[in-house]
Design an enzyme around this catalytic site. Sequence first.
Site, mmCIF file in Angstrom:
data_model
loop_
_atom_site.group_PDB
_atom_site.id
_atom_site.type_symbol
_atom_site.label_atom_id
_atom_site.label_comp_id
_atom_site.label_asym_id
_atom_site.label_seq_id
_atom_site.Cartn_x
_atom_site.Cartn_y
_atom_site.Cartn_z
ATOM 1 N N TYR A 11 -0.887 -0.703 10.542
ATOM 2 C CA TYR A 11 -1.093 -1.113 8.995
ATOM 3 C C TYR A 11 -0.288 -0.591 8.242
ATOM 4 O O TYR A 11 0.601 -1.219 7.222
ATOM 5 C CB TYR A 11 -2.619 -0.563 8.789
ATOM 6 C CG TYR A 11 -2.834 -0.914 7.225
ATOM 7 C CD1 TYR A 11 -3.305 -2.084 7.014
ATOM 8 C CD2 TYR A 11 -2.622 -0.173 6.310
ATOM 9 C CE1 TYR A 11 -3.743 -2.605 5.551
ATOM 10 C CE2 TYR A 11 -2.983 -0.132 4.967
ATOM 11 C CZ TYR A 11 -3.530 -1.565 4.568
ATOM 12 O OH TYR A 11 -3.883 -1.917 3.529
ATOM 13 N N SER A 58 0.811 -1.173 -0.121
ATOM 14 C CA SER A 58 0.121 -0.016 -0.030
ATOM 15 C C SER A 58 0.612 1.289 -0.012
ATOM 16 O O SER A 58 2.047 1.116 0.464
ATOM 17 C CB SER A 58 -1.194 -0.058 1.201
ATOM 18 O OG SER A 58 -1.697 1.394 1.342
#
Length: 255
Positions: A148, A138
Amino acid sequence: MATALVTGASAGIGKTFATELASRGHDLVVVARNTQRLEELKAELERRHNVAVEVLPADLSERLDVQLVADRLADPARPIDLLVNNAGYGLKKSFLQNDIRDEEELLAVLVRSVVVLSHAAATAMRERGHGAIINVSSVAGFLASGTYSAAKSYVTVFSESLAGELKGSGVTVTALCPGFTRTEFHDRAGIKGQGAPDFMWLQADSLVKECLDDVDKGKVVSIPGAQYKLIAGALRVLPRPIVRTGKLVRRHRPK
């Protein structure tokens, strides 16, 4: 006929990968927790594209399930030519607001499963002299915003390292680093993306096609969308104190 194994294949980017690969004639092994969704996907893809689809239910937060998938990747009698490590999710709250067990489970899926499955696939592919691995990371990995973000940073750097180790072997590794993408990911995490303008949203089918093109070109890092190429480039040169403020992503986190 080539065979691809896709984790997190029951929805979102993973399902889009499975659909696109089937349309290109790949047989598939589809992995996710939801057996019913996988069976529905199998029926749809076999009917529409005349390919063989194997359903492999697995919860990648569980060690035994991860090993089950790793064993399938390592099976010399049924070779996998492309691994798409896509399974993942996000947590709504910040690190200190979350239960530590939830944080550990997140890392098991986002990091541990990627490492174990990449090891199994890369070992088998190198012995055969060909293959490709896509690790879905990401743009968040270029930021400093919670577990994350940290996990995706690991996935990107790990992919770059593995690509270097496999150079010249016939096996490629690509880290896919998308930004906001229109899937059910944000809904499941309770993250609606409020404040993100329309131009910041990617379409899953476009980013998957761009990623597969980058794999064919041997790119190690694939960043879909001109807007995110620009953002990722800026984040790499911005002073880290600015990146660490988290303002670039915090505005999209629900209160």
